[in-house]
Design a protein around this motif. Structure first.
Motif, PDB file in Angstrom:
ATOM      1  N   TYR A 128       8.330   0.192  -0.914  1.00  0.00           N
ATOM      2  CA  TYR A 128       7.224   0.128  -1.876  1.00  0.00           C
ATOM      3  C   TYR A 128       6.787  -1.320  -2.113  1.00  0.00           C
ATOM      4  O   TYR A 128       5.670  -1.568  -2.547  1.00  0.00           O
ATOM      5  CB  TYR A 128       7.666   0.702  -3.231  1.00  0.00           C
ATOM      6  CG  TYR A 128       7.655   2.206  -3.329  1.00  0.00           C
ATOM      7  CD1 TYR A 128       7.209   3.009  -2.282  1.00  0.00           C
ATOM      8  CD2 TYR A 128       8.069   2.838  -4.512  1.00  0.00           C
ATOM      9  CE1 TYR A 128       7.195   4.381  -2.393  1.00  0.00           C
ATOM     10  CE2 TYR A 128       8.043   4.220  -4.628  1.00  0.00           C
ATOM     11  CZ  TYR A 128       7.617   4.982  -3.567  1.00  0.00           C
ATOM     12  OH  TYR A 128       7.600   6.346  -3.701  1.00  0.00           O
ATOM     13  N   PHE A 129       7.714  -2.252  -1.901  1.00  0.00           N
ATOM     14  CA  PHE A 129       7.507  -3.619  -2.381  1.00  0.00           C
ATOM     15  C   PHE A 129       8.147  -4.591  -1.392  1.00  0.00           C
ATOM     16  O   PHE A 129       9.085  -4.237  -0.682  1.00  0.00           O
ATOM     17  CB  PHE A 129       8.203  -3.747  -3.754  1.00  0.00           C
ATOM     18  CG  PHE A 129       7.675  -4.841  -4.619  1.00  0.00           C
ATOM     19  CD1 PHE A 129       6.659  -4.590  -5.540  1.00  0.00           C
ATOM     20  CD2 PHE A 129       8.178  -6.130  -4.526  1.00  0.00           C
ATOM     21  CE1 PHE A 129       6.167  -5.595  -6.352  1.00  0.00           C
ATOM     22  CE2 PHE A 129       7.687  -7.147  -5.332  1.00  0.00           C
ATOM     23  CZ  PHE A 129       6.684  -6.885  -6.250  1.00  0.00           C
ATOM     24  N   THR A 130       7.626  -5.801  -1.319  1.00  0.00           N
ATOM     25  CA  THR A 130       8.278  -6.788  -0.449  1.00  0.00           C
ATOM     26  C   THR A 130       8.440  -8.139  -1.147  1.00  0.00           C
ATOM     27  O   THR A 130       7.631  -8.505  -2.014  1.00  0.00           O
ATOM     28  CB  THR A 130       7.488  -6.980   0.870  1.00  0.00           C
ATOM     29  OG1 THR A 130       8.189  -7.903   1.709  1.00  0.00           O
ATOM     30  CG2 THR A 130       6.078  -7.529   0.642  1.00  0.00           C
ATOM     31  N   HIS A 168      -4.085  -5.453  -6.710  1.00  0.00           N
ATOM     32  CA  HIS A 168      -4.208  -5.178  -5.274  1.00  0.00           C
ATOM     33  C   HIS A 168      -2.867  -4.780  -4.663  1.00  0.00           C
ATOM     34  O   HIS A 168      -1.822  -5.277  -5.064  1.00  0.00           O
ATOM     35  CB  HIS A 168      -4.732  -6.420  -4.544  1.00  0.00           C
ATOM     36  CG  HIS A 168      -6.162  -6.716  -4.876  1.00  0.00           C
ATOM     37  ND1 HIS A 168      -6.529  -7.486  -5.956  1.00  0.00           N
ATOM     38  CD2 HIS A 168      -7.311  -6.309  -4.296  1.00  0.00           C
ATOM     39  CE1 HIS A 168      -7.846  -7.555  -6.017  1.00  0.00           C
ATOM     40  NE2 HIS A 168      -8.350  -6.853  -5.022  1.00  0.00           N
ATOM     41  N   LYS A 169      -2.957  -3.903  -3.675  1.00  0.00           N
ATOM     42  CA  LYS A 169      -1.778  -3.459  -2.930  1.00  0.00           C
ATOM     43  C   LYS A 169      -2.006  -3.897  -1.484  1.00  0.00           C
ATOM     44  O   LYS A 169      -3.127  -3.776  -0.976  1.00  0.00           O
ATOM     45  CB  LYS A 169      -1.624  -1.935  -3.034  1.00  0.00           C
ATOM     46  CG  LYS A 169      -1.752  -1.411  -4.477  1.00  0.00           C
ATOM     47  CD  LYS A 169      -0.689  -1.971  -5.424  1.00  0.00           C
ATOM     48  CE  LYS A 169      -1.042  -1.807  -6.887  1.00  0.00           C
ATOM     49  NZ  LYS A 169      -0.148  -2.516  -7.802  1.00  0.00           N
ATOM     50  N   LYS A 199       0.852  -1.199   0.000  1.00  0.00           N
ATOM     51  CA  LYS A 199       0.000   0.000   0.000  1.00  0.00           C
ATOM     52  C   LYS A 199       0.885   1.245   0.000  1.00  0.00           C
ATOM     53  O   LYS A 199       1.914   1.265   0.681  1.00  0.00           O
ATOM     54  CB  LYS A 199      -0.831   0.035   1.286  1.00  0.00           C
ATOM     55  CG  LYS A 199      -1.977  -0.918   1.288  1.00  0.00           C
ATOM     56  CD  LYS A 199      -2.784  -0.721   2.548  1.00  0.00           C
ATOM     57  CE  LYS A 199      -3.880  -1.733   2.614  1.00  0.00           C
ATOM     58  NZ  LYS A 199      -4.606  -1.697   3.873  1.00  0.00           N
ATOM     59  N   LYS A 200       0.448   2.268  -0.716  1.00  0.00           N
ATOM     60  CA  LYS A 200       1.233   3.516  -0.743  1.00  0.00           C
ATOM     61  C   LYS A 200       0.344   4.664  -1.198  1.00  0.00           C
ATOM     62  O   LYS A 200      -0.844   4.439  -1.492  1.00  0.00           O
ATOM     63  CB  LYS A 200       2.459   3.370  -1.647  1.00  0.00           C
ATOM     64  CG  LYS A 200       2.113   2.983  -3.068  1.00  0.00           C
ATOM     65  CD  LYS A 200       3.323   2.661  -3.892  1.00  0.00           C
ATOM     66  CE  LYS A 200       4.164   1.516  -3.447  1.00  0.00           C
ATOM     67  NZ  LYS A 200       3.471   0.202  -3.486  1.00  0.00           N
ATOM     68  N   ASP A 201       0.916   5.869  -1.297  1.00  0.00           N
ATOM     69  CA  ASP A 201       0.125   7.031  -1.700  1.00  0.00           C
ATOM     70  C   ASP A 201      -0.558   6.810  -3.050  1.00  0.00           C
ATOM     71  O   ASP A 201       0.070   6.312  -3.991  1.00  0.00           O
ATOM     72  CB  ASP A 201       1.026   8.265  -1.831  1.00  0.00           C
ATOM     73  CG  ASP A 201       1.347   8.841  -0.473  1.00  0.00           C
ATOM     74  OD1 ASP A 201       0.688   8.439   0.512  1.00  0.00           O
ATOM     75  OD2 ASP A 201       2.270   9.679  -0.407  1.00  0.00           O
ATOM     76  N   GLY A 202      -1.814   7.265  -3.108  1.00  0.00           N
ATOM     77  CA  GLY A 202      -2.614   7.088  -4.316  1.00  0.00           C
ATOM     78  C   GLY A 202      -1.988   7.691  -5.563  1.00  0.00           C
ATOM     79  O   GLY A 202      -2.090   7.118  -6.651  1.00  0.00           O
ATOM     80  N   ASN A 236      -8.812   2.526  -6.332  1.00  0.00           N
ATOM     81  CA  ASN A 236      -9.953   2.368  -5.430  1.00  0.00           C
ATOM     82  C   ASN A 236      -9.383   2.262  -4.008  1.00  0.00           C
ATOM     83  O   ASN A 236      -8.837   1.225  -3.624  1.00  0.00           O
ATOM     84  CB  ASN A 236     -10.729   1.099  -5.825  1.00  0.00           C
ATOM     85  CG  ASN A 236     -11.955   0.877  -4.956  1.00  0.00           C
ATOM     86  OD1 ASN A 236     -11.989   1.298  -3.796  1.00  0.00           O
ATOM     87  ND2 ASN A 236     -12.945   0.208  -5.523  1.00  0.00           N
ATOM     88  N   GLU A 237      -9.495   3.374  -3.271  1.00  0.00           N
ATOM     89  CA  GLU A 237      -8.843   3.463  -1.966  1.00  0.00           C
ATOM     90  C   GLU A 237      -9.430   2.483  -0.966  1.00  0.00           C
ATOM     91  O   GLU A 237      -8.704   1.880  -0.167  1.00  0.00           O
ATOM     92  CB  GLU A 237      -8.999   4.887  -1.438  1.00  0.00           C
ATOM     93  CG  GLU A 237      -7.669   5.473  -1.048  1.00  0.00           C
ATOM     94  CD  GLU A 237      -7.797   6.898  -0.574  1.00  0.00           C
ATOM     95  OE1 GLU A 237      -8.087   7.755  -1.420  1.00  0.00           O
ATOM     96  OE2 GLU A 237      -7.596   7.113   0.641  1.00  0.00           O
TER      97      GLU A 237
END
Ligand code: AVI
Length: 349
Positions: free
Chosen positions: A340-342, A312-313, A223-226, A271-272
Motif C-alpha cells: 500500500y505504501f513505500t 495524490h497516490k 495507487k490502489k483500489d478506489g 479522482n481516478e
C-alpha cells in the motif's frame, strides 16, 4: 570599517545572521524561530486570496493548528486510514536495511513534526550506529510540544533543536548549521498533498540544499483500489470530517470570521484520472461569511465547494521519474506487506 562589520558578524551565530532567534527550553531542547514574521498576517492574506477566487480553496497546510494536529493523530489511529499503519510497519523493519547507509555522526532532520512513534523508530536505528544524536524537527506550527520533551527524557544522548519555519527555510537553516551528514525525512506521504509542480519544486529545492553525503527518506502512498481510498477519507467515525471542518473553526478563531460549521459538510472523492483523493467542504445553503482580519466578505451558494486538499497516490514509475527529474538517485525502496505504501531512500546525484 570592513573589519568592524566582520567583528560584529563574528559575534553573532550563523543562525542569528539568518534572522533566527534561539529559545532554550531545557538543556537538550531548544528551538529557533525567525525573529520577524507575522504568521497571522500571511494566513489572513492567503485566505483572502484563495476564498475570493471563482473556485474557492483553503491550503491544506492550514489544517494543522493545535486542534487540527490532534485530530490528525486521531485519523492515524483509525482502522480505515491505512497509510499510518503501513508506513509504521515498514519503519519497524527498517533497522538492518538502513544501517549499512549510516555512519556514526548523522543528524536526523524531519520535515513536518511527525508522530513521535515514527520518529522514535528512526532514532532507535540511528542510535545503533552512533552515541549522540541531534534531531531537528522542522515545522511551521508548534513542534516543541510534550512529545519533544518526552523524547529528551527517554533518550539521554539526544539533543532536539526545533526549527519553527517553512520546510524550505528550515532546510536553508540546516544547510548552514554544520558539516555533519543529515538523514532528511519526509514521512506520511505529505508529499502527496502538493500539486505536481509544487512537488517537483520542493524535491529540487531539497536536492539543492542537500550535501553530497546526506540521505533523503520519503514516505509515499501508492495507487490502489478506489474503495480502500474512499474509506480512508470517509471514515465511519467522521474523524476526517471533523479534521476538514476544523479549518473553518481555525479561521473563525484566528481571523475573526463567522463560518457556521453546521452549514458545511465534508466531501472526499477519489479522482481516478488524477490518482488523487480530493477533499472539499460543501456549503449546505446559500450563505454570507465575513472574515474580518482578511478584510473580506464572501457569498457561498448552496452546494458550492471549497477545495481543501488533494492527496495524490503514486505509481512506482512516477516515483522513479520524479526522483530522477529532481536529481535524486534512488538507493532503496521498501514496501509494507500489502504494497500500500513505500519508503524510498535517495541521495543526490
Ligand atoms: C498529511 N497527509 C498526508 C494526509 C493525507 O492522507 O493526505 C492528510 C489527511 N487528510 C485527510 N486525512 C488525512
Amino acid at each position: 570599517m570592513q573589519s568592524k562589520i566582520r567583528k560584529i558578524m563574528n559575534n553573532k551565530s550563523k543562525q542569528e545572521l539568518l534572522g533566527y532567534q534561539s529559545h532554550s527550553i531545557q538543556k537538550n531542547l531548544k528551538y529557533f524561530k525567525p525573529a520577524k514574521t507575522s504568521t497571522t498576517a500571511t494566513f489572513a492574506e492567503e485566505i483572502r486570496n484563495t476564498l475570493q477566487q471563482s473556485k474557492k480553496s483553503i491550503n491544506p497546510k492550514f489544517f494543522y493548528d493545535d486542534t487540527g494536529s490532534k485530530i490528525f493523530d486521531e485519523i492515524c489511529s483509525l482502522p480505515e486510514y491505512y497509510p499510518y499503519n503501513a508506513e509504521t510497519e515498514i519503519l519497524e523493519k527498517i533497522e538492518q536495511k538502513l544501517l549499512p547507509y549510516l555512519s556514526d555522526e548523522f543528524h536526523l532532520v524531519e520535515l513536518g513534526s511527525g508522530s513521535s512513534v515514527k520518529t522514535r523508530l528512526l532514532i532507535d536505528v540511528l542510535f545503533k550506529s552512533q552515541k549522540y544524536l541531534q534531531y531537528f524537527p522542522i515545522d511551521i506550527s508548534d513542534i516543541l510540544d510534550q512529545s519533544a520533551k518526552n523524547l529528551c527524557a527517554d533518550y539521554q544522548n539526544l539533543t532536539v533543536t526545533g526549527v519553527v519555519d517553512t520546510f524550505e527555510n528550515g532546510l536553508d537553516f540546516i544547510e548552514n548549521y554544520d558539516d555533519k551528514p543529515n538523514l532528511i525525512t519526509f514521512l506520511g506521504s505529505s508529499f502527496g498533498n502538493f500539486d505536481r509542480s509544487e512537488g517537483m519544486l520542493f524535491l529540487k529545492k531539497i536536492n539543492t540544499l542537500m550535501k553530497s553525503n546526506d540521505l533523503f527518506l520519503i514516505g509515499l502512498d501508492l495507487k490502489k483500489d478506489g474503495y480502500i481510498l474512499h474509506n480512508a477519507y470517509n471514515d465511519t467515525k467522521n474523524t476526517t470530517a471533523k479534521f476538514n471542518l476544523n479549518v473553518l473553526q481555525r479561521i473563525n478563531n484566528e481571523l475573526d470570521a463567522n463560518f457556521n460549521l453546521k452549514h458545511f459538510e465534508h466531501h472526499a472523492v477519489y479522482n481516478e484520472e488524477k490518482n488523487r483523493i480530493e477533499m472539499y467542504l460543501r456549503s449546505l445553503s446559500e450563505q454570507f461569511v465575513t472574515i474580518q482580519k482578511s478584510d473580506i466578505s464572501i457569498t457561498l451558494s448552496k452546494n458550492e465547494l471549497i477545495h481543501t486538499e488533494n492527496s495524490h497516490k503514486f505509481s512506482i514509475n512516477q516515483i522513479e521519474s520524479s526522483l530522477r527529474n529532481s536529481n535524486f538517485e534512488k538507493v532503496e525502496m521498501w514496501f509494507d506487506s500489502k504494497n500500500y505504501f513505500t519508503l524510498v531512500l535517495a541521495k543526490k546525484i
